[in-house]
Design a protein around this motif. Structure first.
Motif, PDB file in Angstrom:
ATOM      1  N   ARG A 114       0.838  -1.208   0.000  1.00 20.72           N
ATOM      2  CA  ARG A 114       0.000   0.000   0.000  1.00 20.72           C
ATOM      3  C   ARG A 114       0.870   1.254   0.000  1.00 20.72           C
ATOM      4  NH1 ARG A 114      -5.361  -1.138   1.862  1.00 20.72           N
ATOM      5  NH2 ARG A 114      -5.586   0.779   3.064  1.00 20.72           N
ATOM      6  N   LEU A 115       1.911   1.215   0.791  1.00 24.28           N
ATOM      7  CA  LEU A 115       2.815   2.358   0.817  1.00 24.28           C
ATOM      8  C   LEU A 115       3.428   2.579  -0.564  1.00 24.28           C
ATOM      9  CD1 LEU A 115       4.740   1.947   4.186  1.00 24.28           C
ATOM     10  CD2 LEU A 115       3.089   3.722   3.563  1.00 24.28           C
ATOM     11  N   ARG A 116       3.828   1.484  -1.138  1.00 23.43           N
ATOM     12  CA  ARG A 116       4.436   1.630  -2.451  1.00 23.43           C
ATOM     13  C   ARG A 116       3.449   2.230  -3.446  1.00 23.43           C
ATOM     14  NH1 ARG A 116       5.482   0.242  -7.653  1.00 23.43           N
ATOM     15  NH2 ARG A 116       7.694   0.317  -8.190  1.00 23.43           N
ATOM     16  N   TYR A 117       2.228   1.796  -3.339  1.00 22.56           N
ATOM     17  CA  TYR A 117       1.244   2.352  -4.262  1.00 22.56           C
ATOM     18  C   TYR A 117       1.100   3.868  -4.083  1.00 22.56           C
ATOM     19  CZ  TYR A 117      -2.933   3.365  -6.872  1.00 22.56           C
ATOM     20  OH  TYR A 117      -3.815   3.914  -7.765  1.00 22.56           O
ATOM     21  N   ILE A 118       1.055   4.272  -2.837  1.00 24.80           N
ATOM     22  CA  ILE A 118       0.907   5.710  -2.575  1.00 24.80           C
ATOM     23  C   ILE A 118       2.082   6.495  -3.151  1.00 24.80           C
ATOM     24  CG2 ILE A 118       1.011   7.437  -0.725  1.00 24.80           C
ATOM     25  CD1 ILE A 118      -0.872   5.735   0.884  1.00 24.80           C
ATOM     26  N   LEU A 119       3.246   6.011  -2.910  1.00 21.44           N
ATOM     27  CA  LEU A 119       4.426   6.670  -3.460  1.00 21.44           C
ATOM     28  C   LEU A 119       4.370   6.713  -4.988  1.00 21.44           C
ATOM     29  CD1 LEU A 119       5.484   6.680  -0.667  1.00 21.44           C
ATOM     30  CD2 LEU A 119       7.488   5.352  -1.359  1.00 21.44           C
ATOM     31  N   ALA A 148      10.101   5.004  -6.599  1.00 23.98           N
ATOM     32  CA  ALA A 148       9.191   4.468  -5.594  1.00 23.98           C
ATOM     33  C   ALA A 148       9.870   3.366  -4.804  1.00 23.98           C
ATOM     34  CB  ALA A 148       7.913   3.955  -6.264  1.00 23.98           C
ATOM     35  N   ASP A 149      10.564   2.493  -5.515  1.00 24.67           N
ATOM     36  CA  ASP A 149      11.247   1.399  -4.826  1.00 24.67           C
ATOM     37  C   ASP A 149      12.312   1.903  -3.864  1.00 24.67           C
ATOM     38  OD1 ASP A 149       9.774  -0.622  -5.955  1.00 24.67           O
ATOM     39  OD2 ASP A 149      11.091  -0.794  -7.714  1.00 24.67           O
ATOM     40  N   ASP A 150      13.135   2.800  -4.355  1.00 24.25           N
ATOM     41  CA  ASP A 150      14.226   3.308  -3.523  1.00 24.25           C
ATOM     42  C   ASP A 150      13.690   3.978  -2.261  1.00 24.25           C
ATOM     43  OD1 ASP A 150      16.067   2.374  -5.242  1.00 24.25           O
ATOM     44  OD2 ASP A 150      16.618   4.322  -6.114  1.00 24.25           O
ATOM     45  N   MET A 151      12.720   4.804  -2.492  1.00 23.92           N
ATOM     46  CA  MET A 151      12.190   5.535  -1.346  1.00 23.92           C
ATOM     47  C   MET A 151      11.534   4.583  -0.360  1.00 23.92           C
ATOM     48  SD  MET A 151       9.773   8.875  -1.287  1.00 23.92           S
ATOM     49  CE  MET A 151      11.047   9.923  -1.936  1.00 23.92           C
ATOM     50  N   LEU A 152      10.829   3.637  -0.905  1.00 22.08           N
ATOM     51  CA  LEU A 152      10.153   2.692  -0.016  1.00 22.08           C
ATOM     52  C   LEU A 152      11.172   1.926   0.820  1.00 22.08           C
ATOM     53  CD1 LEU A 152       7.658   1.410   1.028  1.00 22.08           C
ATOM     54  CD2 LEU A 152       7.768  -0.261  -0.833  1.00 22.08           C
ATOM     55  N   ARG A 153      12.212   1.476   0.174  1.00 21.67           N
ATOM     56  CA  ARG A 153      13.199   0.704   0.900  1.00 21.67           C
ATOM     57  C   ARG A 153      13.788   1.513   2.070  1.00 21.67           C
ATOM     58  NH1 ARG A 153      17.450  -0.273  -2.460  1.00 21.67           N
ATOM     59  NH2 ARG A 153      15.801  -0.841  -3.930  1.00 21.67           N
ATOM     60  N   LEU A 154      14.139   2.730   1.729  1.00 29.00           N
ATOM     61  CA  LEU A 154      14.693   3.619   2.736  1.00 29.00           C
ATOM     62  C   LEU A 154      13.718   3.796   3.900  1.00 29.00           C
ATOM     63  CD1 LEU A 154      17.083   5.468   3.289  1.00 29.00           C
ATOM     64  CD2 LEU A 154      15.876   7.299   2.107  1.00 29.00           C
ATOM     65  N   TRP A 176      11.011  18.043  -8.232  1.00 22.53           N
ATOM     66  CA  TRP A 176      11.565  19.321  -8.659  1.00 22.53           C
ATOM     67  C   TRP A 176      12.580  19.130  -9.769  1.00 22.53           C
ATOM     68  CZ3 TRP A 176       9.766  23.835  -8.750  1.00 22.53           C
ATOM     69  CH2 TRP A 176       8.907  24.289  -7.751  1.00 22.53           C
ATOM     70  N   ARG A 177      13.336  18.066  -9.614  1.00 24.97           N
ATOM     71  CA  ARG A 177      14.282  17.790 -10.693  1.00 24.97           C
ATOM     72  C   ARG A 177      13.538  17.583 -11.997  1.00 24.97           C
ATOM     73  NH1 ARG A 177      17.455  15.529  -6.950  1.00 24.97           N
ATOM     74  NH2 ARG A 177      16.403  13.524  -6.970  1.00 24.97           N
ATOM     75  N   HIS A 178      12.406  16.962 -11.842  1.00 24.28           N
ATOM     76  CA  HIS A 178      11.601  16.725 -13.027  1.00 24.28           C
ATOM     77  C   HIS A 178      10.998  18.029 -13.527  1.00 24.28           C
ATOM     78  CE1 HIS A 178       7.860  15.140 -15.081  1.00 24.28           C
ATOM     79  NE2 HIS A 178       8.856  14.709 -15.812  1.00 24.28           N
ATOM     80  N   LEU A 179      10.455  18.794 -12.606  1.00 22.96           N
ATOM     81  CA  LEU A 179       9.816  20.052 -12.977  1.00 22.96           C
ATOM     82  C   LEU A 179      10.804  20.963 -13.685  1.00 22.96           C
ATOM     83  CD1 LEU A 179       7.755  20.920  -9.776  1.00 22.96           C
ATOM     84  CD2 LEU A 179       6.899  20.092 -11.956  1.00 22.96           C
ATOM     85  N   THR A 180      11.998  20.993 -13.174  1.00 26.13           N
ATOM     86  CA  THR A 180      12.971  21.913 -13.750  1.00 26.13           C
ATOM     87  C   THR A 180      13.629  21.320 -14.982  1.00 26.13           C
ATOM     88  OG1 THR A 180      14.483  21.099 -12.060  1.00 26.13           O
ATOM     89  CG2 THR A 180      13.506  23.256 -11.705  1.00 26.13           C
ATOM     90  N   GLY A 181      13.104  20.220 -15.403  1.00 27.15           N
ATOM     91  CA  GLY A 181      13.469  19.771 -16.734  1.00 27.15           C
ATOM     92  C   GLY A 181      14.547  18.722 -16.833  1.00 27.15           C
ATOM     93  N   ARG A 182      15.370  18.640 -15.804  1.00 27.04           N
ATOM     94  CA  ARG A 182      16.447  17.678 -15.936  1.00 27.04           C
ATOM     95  C   ARG A 182      15.921  16.275 -15.730  1.00 27.04           C
ATOM     96  NH1 ARG A 182      19.296  19.831 -11.095  1.00 27.04           N
ATOM     97  NH2 ARG A 182      17.120  20.377 -10.802  1.00 27.04           N
ATOM     98  N   GLY A 183      16.266  15.422 -16.609  1.00 23.70           N
ATOM     99  CA  GLY A 183      16.034  14.007 -16.402  1.00 23.70           C
ATOM    100  C   GLY A 183      14.580  13.561 -16.420  1.00 23.70           C
ATOM    101  N   ARG A 184      14.410  12.398 -16.893  1.00 22.29           N
ATOM    102  CA  ARG A 184      13.123  11.737 -16.857  1.00 22.29           C
ATOM    103  C   ARG A 184      12.850  11.333 -15.419  1.00 22.29           C
ATOM    104  NH1 ARG A 184       9.065  12.196 -19.447  1.00 22.29           N
ATOM    105  NH2 ARG A 184       9.956  14.263 -19.394  1.00 22.29           N
ATOM    106  N   LEU A 185      11.629  11.002 -15.157  1.00 22.13           N
ATOM    107  CA  LEU A 185      11.282  10.544 -13.831  1.00 22.13           C
ATOM    108  C   LEU A 185      10.955   9.057 -13.920  1.00 22.13           C
ATOM    109  CD1 LEU A 185      10.910  11.571 -10.972  1.00 22.13           C
ATOM    110  CD2 LEU A 185       8.552  12.118 -11.536  1.00 22.13           C
ATOM    111  N   ASP A 186      11.858   8.251 -13.425  1.00 26.69           N
ATOM    112  CA  ASP A 186      11.612   6.803 -13.436  1.00 26.69           C
ATOM    113  C   ASP A 186      10.817   6.467 -12.192  1.00 26.69           C
ATOM    114  OD1 ASP A 186      11.629   4.089 -13.196  1.00 26.69           O
ATOM    115  OD2 ASP A 186      13.718   3.857 -13.830  1.00 26.69           O
ATOM    116  N   ILE A 187       9.520   6.505 -12.322  1.00 26.46           N
ATOM    117  CA  ILE A 187       8.700   6.451 -11.126  1.00 26.46           C
ATOM    118  C   ILE A 187       8.787   5.107 -10.414  1.00 26.46           C
ATOM    119  CG2 ILE A 187       7.143   8.221 -11.985  1.00 26.46           C
ATOM    120  CD1 ILE A 187       5.129   6.123 -12.628  1.00 26.46           C
ATOM    121  N   ASP A 188       9.008   4.065 -11.140  1.00 31.89           N
ATOM    122  CA  ASP A 188       9.098   2.762 -10.472  1.00 31.89           C
ATOM    123  C   ASP A 188      10.349   2.674  -9.614  1.00 31.89           C
ATOM    124  OD1 ASP A 188       6.829   0.994 -11.260  1.00 31.89           O
ATOM    125  OD2 ASP A 188       7.458   1.727 -13.238  1.00 31.89           O
ATOM    126  N   ARG A 189      11.413   3.085 -10.194  1.00 28.08           N
ATOM    127  CA  ARG A 189      12.654   3.003  -9.455  1.00 28.08           C
ATOM    128  C   ARG A 189      12.638   3.918  -8.220  1.00 28.08           C
ATOM    129  NH1 ARG A 189      18.804   4.593 -11.102  1.00 28.08           N
ATOM    130  NH2 ARG A 189      19.468   4.479  -8.914  1.00 28.08           N
TER     131      ARG A 189
END
Lengths: 239, 239, 239, 239
Positions: B93-98, B191-197, B176-189
DNA sequence: AATGAATGAGTCTTCATTCAT
DNA sequence: TATGAATGAAGACTCATTCAT
């Protein structure tokens, strides 16, 4: 307005002094009104300068904002450079970073707000000196993390970028409550809470002491020491 | 006051349709230009309406922004309400929210930007419907955490507020990194990283004991450490 | 505004009733806000009618104002017509006129203000029904004066136009103090004061002749005086 | 915000000159159109200035009106201050005041209209500089009356306030006929008529000679004298 | 180096009136 | 007869920036 007093003879000040006066005035006005609502006229008036003069020193209102913020960032960085080296242990260093940031947010609320709102969203932020300063600033955390990993205190796979985002993002959200007026900011408690949460996610699983410095027993004693530190801090806060 | 001849016969649309047209146009223009640079004239033009008509539907530019954002929030909440109940397990569930939040940020970047920049800083945000919606939104996470604690999946002393700040703050910074244009946002990755942390900081430390059985001395020290933690928490709560 | 309740089925009212409702609403709104600040929308709303309907009854906002004021004038005239005939004696009749006017100003302050400010200055006032009503209104005073002269109570050369101006002008100025909020309006006292002042200027110097029959010399001087007056008037007219 | 090239080099004028130009333009436009229908844009254009400049000198359209009117009042007062002291005798002084006021109304009709319509009705008129000026202006009449009483020329119980209202109110009504276009304003005749009417109400009752100074004969001679005065004035005006 | 008068495009908002339904 | 959605022109005011003196 049409009845304002006639001006006196122009005052000649050394360039540096004038510049400082203007920056000081700008900082004050930006803080009181926010960027958009701040008027160049008011800044000039407070700096005891006419608008034309102001533009001799700073090419635009935006540049003025940037200079103000750069100065702020630089003094902040200088402060870290002074204190951080004297702190030992990853956990303690992390706590200092959290705590110091919170202190800044609490004390320089409006400046923090300017960074959040006005600067970061701007198109050329990514290429601006402010962004570079911000990188240096958040880089401090990166450095501490890297050292922690090297020292075996942190997991080798700590996702530094995510940590950085969660830390600074978390601190920002925390401070929004402060910015919008609700509630005081208890920076010690917030720093502790956040640190504990974070620590669980990044600290080397304690079972691993084997490969850490010294015997497992030493590692555990070190942790105990730290726990004692926290206890002490907690009891201090209770006073 | 308009004595000139009517250019063309006005188009009569049902009230709801017009309202929707205007909101759609406003959303588009706000997204493209940001609030300050968006002109009411342009919004009206895109909605195929004159400015006067627009003001029959929305009393001010600001209100228009708020309605746009409210609509967005509501559809977001509806989406959560639809999917979250079908997901089992706190971690999932947490992962889904993220993940869902990141997807929104990625897809509706400019709207998210509007919330961050224009709305939150406004003086009466704390009393606005938008703030209420935001509370409901972040409350979803709070609910999941509480259930996780109740189910014994999470530590009993999870500091919900801090978690919430770190999660949404972290997600914001990420984006913000995404908003300011740099880099794509790999949402799966992400989400995983943040969840693990995050998980390391909030999950019940069930896994630890097995591999950390260690010597009796170590176990004792560990218990001592935990006792210190509890003590610290207790003394803090006592304040 | 966009969230207003949907309308109910249209109510069909007899034409006269509708018209009265609208006039009543208009009167109220004009009084509260003044002409310029009164909105047709608000008038319509108070009359429980939509704006389109209002325009079926009155061709413009201005006409609406005129109708309101005409109605007021007419009821005022009717009131005079009812009471004035019952009063005997020029002095008493004059006092009634003064007093009645003051009462109106005190009680219908905002309507009086509308006449003063909005109507009289308008370009086509001189040809408007309101102007005609005003002539009838001020004509009442003219009538009383003429009768007074005929009855020998007033001097034969009473300059009716000037009297009228001073009376109504004086009353207006008097009432400005009231309109602008300062001080109560003691209509009895004001009527008395003004009447006394006026009476001295227009009453036939009755007391004088009887006891001033005097000597032939005096009579001659008096004739001389009158001759001078005539001369003066003649020379003036010659210009 | 102005990124376009400057069309022509701006004309730099001394502050006072600019201010005067703007006031002159404003006076003209206000007179031609009335306050509400006067556009700031037109005023600026006539003053050869852009709107922004105008607002550097006057903070709002309303203030501009007030300054225009204040200037007018002040020059009026200056004129009285110059001439009134040279006139002897209460009756002559009163006549001058009446006549001078009428001359102003005749010559500066639209300005008078502005005072009547726009200023006096405004909420904060009672606290405005204009009101103070108006008090000084009407105070001139009050002074003359008081002196007349002191000199024994006027009745001791002259109700100054009522006189003031009737005089200025009467003059205003008189002038309304002028303002609304009908008829020329014969200021000499009006002044005479009004004075005669007024005089009867305020002058010490000369008929009372019995108990007043001297014999009836003396009183009549005095009246004769006055008639001669009037004659003289009339013939002077005829030149 | 300092002045400060001048620029001028741009913005939100209001409201009496119309007319297809 | 009543509706009410739509019109559209107008208007006051702001402010970063320039440049001749």
């Amino acid at each position: 307005m049409s009845r304002a007093a006639r001006a006196r003879a122009p005052v000649r000040l050394p360039r540096e002094r004038r510049e400082r006066d203007i920056l000081t005035a700008a900082r004050a006005v930006f803080c009181e009104r926010g960027y958009a609502d701040a008027g160049v006229a008011e800044i000039a008036a407070r700096a005891r300068v006419v608008e034309g003069t102001l533009y001799k020193y700073f090419e635009s209102k935006r540049v003025l904002l940037e200079r103000v913020l750069e100065g702020w960032y630089e003094s902040l960085l200088a402060d870290y450079a002074e204190h951080l080296p004297g702190i030992r242990g990853t956990r303690a260093r992390l706590r200092y970073i959290l705590w110091r940031h919170l202190r800044t947010v609490r004390d320089d609320t409006p400046l923090a707000r300017l960074v959040f709102l006005e600067v970061r969203a701007h198109d050329d932020y990514p290429t601006s000196p402010l962004h570079a300063l911000n990188r240096r600033y958040t880089g401090l955390l990166g450095g501490v993390l890297a050292e922690g990993v090297a020292a075996g205190e942190l997991r080798a796979d700590v996702p530094a970028r995510v940590v950085r985002d969660m830390v600074y993002g978390g601190l920002e959200h925390l401070s929004w409550r402060h910015l919008t007026g609700r509630g005081r900011l208890d920076i010690d408690r917030e720093a502790d809470d956040m640190l504990r949460l974070l620590w669980g996610g990044i600290a080397r699983p304690e079972a691993a002491p084997p490969q850490a410095a010294g015997t497992p027993l030493e590692a555990q004693l070190r942790r105990l020491e730290q726990a004692a530190d926290r206890l002490e801090a907690a009891s201090r806060d209770a006073r």
